[in-house]
Design an enzyme around this catalytic site. Structure first.
Site, short mmCIF file in Angstrom:
data_model
loop_
_atom_site.label_atom_id
_atom_site.label_comp_id
_atom_site.label_asym_id
_atom_site.label_seq_id
_atom_site.Cartn_x
_atom_site.Cartn_y
_atom_site.Cartn_z
N HIS A 17 0.84 -1.21 0.00
CA HIS A 17 0.00 0.00 0.00
C HIS A 17 0.87 1.26 0.00
O HIS A 17 1.31 1.73 1.04
CB HIS A 17 -0.92 -0.02 1.23
CG HIS A 17 -2.02 0.99 1.18
ND1 HIS A 17 -3.35 0.68 1.37
CD2 HIS A 17 -2.00 2.33 0.94
CE1 HIS A 17 -4.08 1.77 1.27
NE2 HIS A 17 -3.29 2.80 1.00
N HIS A 19 1.07 5.07 -2.24
CA HIS A 19 0.52 5.93 -3.30
C HIS A 19 1.64 6.66 -4.04
O HIS A 19 2.52 7.26 -3.41
CB HIS A 19 -0.41 6.98 -2.69
CG HIS A 19 -1.67 6.39 -2.13
ND1 HIS A 19 -2.86 6.37 -2.82
CD2 HIS A 19 -1.92 5.78 -0.94
CE1 HIS A 19 -3.80 5.79 -2.07
NE2 HIS A 19 -3.25 5.42 -0.93
N ASP A 21 1.60 9.50 -5.86
CA ASP A 21 1.71 10.97 -5.74
C ASP A 21 2.15 11.41 -4.34
O ASP A 21 2.65 12.52 -4.20
CB ASP A 21 0.39 11.67 -6.15
CG ASP A 21 -0.83 11.10 -5.46
OD1 ASP A 21 -0.69 10.11 -4.70
OD2 ASP A 21 -1.93 11.63 -5.68
N GLY A 174 -9.66 7.86 -1.62
CA GLY A 174 -10.21 9.20 -1.39
C GLY A 174 -11.30 9.17 -0.32
O GLY A 174 -11.52 8.14 0.33
N HIS A 201 -9.75 0.79 0.09
CA HIS A 201 -9.61 1.62 1.28
C HIS A 201 -10.93 1.53 2.05
O HIS A 201 -11.98 1.85 1.48
CB HIS A 201 -9.40 3.08 0.89
CG HIS A 201 -8.01 3.44 0.51
ND1 HIS A 201 -7.48 3.14 -0.71
CD2 HIS A 201 -7.04 4.09 1.20
CE1 HIS A 201 -6.22 3.61 -0.76
NE2 HIS A 201 -5.93 4.18 0.38
N GLU A 204 -11.26 3.69 7.39
CA GLU A 204 -10.26 4.70 7.74
C GLU A 204 -10.94 5.87 8.44
O GLU A 204 -10.28 6.79 8.90
CB GLU A 204 -9.54 5.17 6.45
CG GLU A 204 -8.19 5.84 6.69
CD GLU A 204 -7.49 6.27 5.40
OE1 GLU A 204 -8.07 6.09 4.32
OE2 GLU A 204 -6.37 6.79 5.49
N ASP A 281 1.89 3.90 3.08
CA ASP A 281 0.79 4.70 2.53
C ASP A 281 1.36 5.81 1.65
O ASP A 281 1.20 5.79 0.44
CB ASP A 281 -0.11 5.26 3.63
CG ASP A 281 -1.49 5.67 3.13
OD1 ASP A 281 -1.87 5.21 2.04
OD2 ASP A 281 -2.18 6.44 3.83
ZN LIG Z 1 -3.96 4.77 1.01
#
Ligand SMILES: [Zn+2]
Length: 333
Positions: A17, A19, A21, A174, A201, A204, A281
């Site tokens: 996991h 990301h 960006d 998101g 996801h 969270e 993450d």
């Molecule tokens: Zn994430």
């Protein structure tokens, strides 16, 4: 005995996991900005403030600001290729042997790229990184939950294109609203019908029911799943179904998914037999590495080397790697 940093650094790892960006190194961000004609603060300290969320972020919004800062630099094929390559370079320093990097193709089209061009550029970067570093890698495509079902369906369609290597699975990322698995049912049904590996996801934001909805919709992995602390009665079914939870200690506290260590369910899930894994993450936004995240877990819970190897094995088992990648790495995990 607490596992030492030196032992942690030597352990072979897998990261499921991460990301794209949120994980680009500062030096690569400087290069990308130059190519995009974007002016950056001269001092590294000032730049770090722009690309890293505060450890005591007041809200999720504080955590998200750095993404808006970096995204304008990720709108060309060359930039996306370099970003993916850069993350594998960092992964090698964590002794990561296999990694899945996720991104939302729809966030990279403002410079005129098509979704297919975005995906091809990232996967080229991964292929280049695999050649230069001792890391195998695949991409996961994210649909953004603030976008419409129709828009997210165009991301799922990219899997039908064929011809792309290094494309391993799908995710929804998101803002997390209650009941999102139901709201995105047409997307998740299409993912299932096409046999696309699915991680979501979920949990969270305190919405434990979303985790169960995600599993019901076909997810074999859950991103974060912190809200599972509220529904321990569901844990035996997660064990039975071999559901894997991708936790990210630093991020989970920064986003306020959890407030105190006593409420963080990592160790209890692990002891209950739920397949937990450790992830970054967002390396840059959270100012962390996978070694750092392992060390945090070592500090909190006093896990042994054997237990860390077990956690890495969970990641190996749950990964969406190809049969060839699995065969290559089987001995190490
Ligand atoms: Zn994430």
């Amino acid at each position: 005995m607490r596992t030492s940093r030196a032992t942690i650094e030597k352990l072979p790892k897998i990261e499921l996991h991460c990301h794209l960006d949120g994980s680009i190194s500062m030096q690569t961000i400087r290069r990308l900005a130059q190519e995009a004609g974007i002016k950056l603060p001269v001092s590294d300290d000032d730049l770090r403030q722009k690309i890293t969320a505060p450890q005591d972020a007041e809200s999720l919004m504080d955590y998200l600001a750095p993404f808006d800062f970096v995204l304008p630099m990720l709108q060309t094929e060359a930039a996306l290729e370099l970003a993916a390559y850069d993350i594998l370079d960092q992964a090698q320093q964590d002794n990561i042997r296999y990694m899945e990097i996720r991104f939302a193709p729809t966030l990279h089209t403002s410079g005129g790229l098509t979704l297919a061009q975005v995906v091809a550029a990232v996967t080229r970067g991964l292929a280049a990184g695999e050649r230069d570093f001792q890391v195998k890698a695949n991409a996961l495509l994210c649909g953004m939950r603030h976008e419409s079902v129709d828009s997210v369906l165009t991301v799922v369609d990219l899997f039908a294109d064929g011809g792309l290597t290094h494309l391993a699975g799908f995710d929804l990322a998101g803002v997390e609203a209650d009941g999102f698995p139901e709201a995105f049912a047409p997307v998740l049904e299409k993912v299932k019908a096409n046999g696309i590996p699915l991680t979501l996801h979920a949990g969270e934001c305190g919405c434990a029911q979303n985790v169960l909805g995600a599993v019901e919709a076909g997810a074999s992995r859950i991103g974060h799943g912190v809200a599972l602390k509220d529904i321990p009665e569901s844990w035996p079914s997660l064990v039975a179904d071999k559901i894997t939870v991708e936790m990210a200690p630093t991020s989970n506290f920064q986003t306020k998914a959890v407030d105190t260590l006593a409420n963080y369910p990592f160790k209890q899930l692990f002891e209950a037999g739920v397949r937990v894994t450790i992830n970054t993450d967002n390396r840059t936004v959270s100012g962390t590495t996978l070694n750092d995240e392992y060390e945090k877990i070592a500090d909190w819970y006093d896990l042994s080397e054997t237990e860390f190897r077990q956690i890495a094995r969970h990641a190996f088992d749950a990964s969406f790697m190809s049969p060839e990648q699995r065969e290559t790495l089987a001995k190490e995990f």
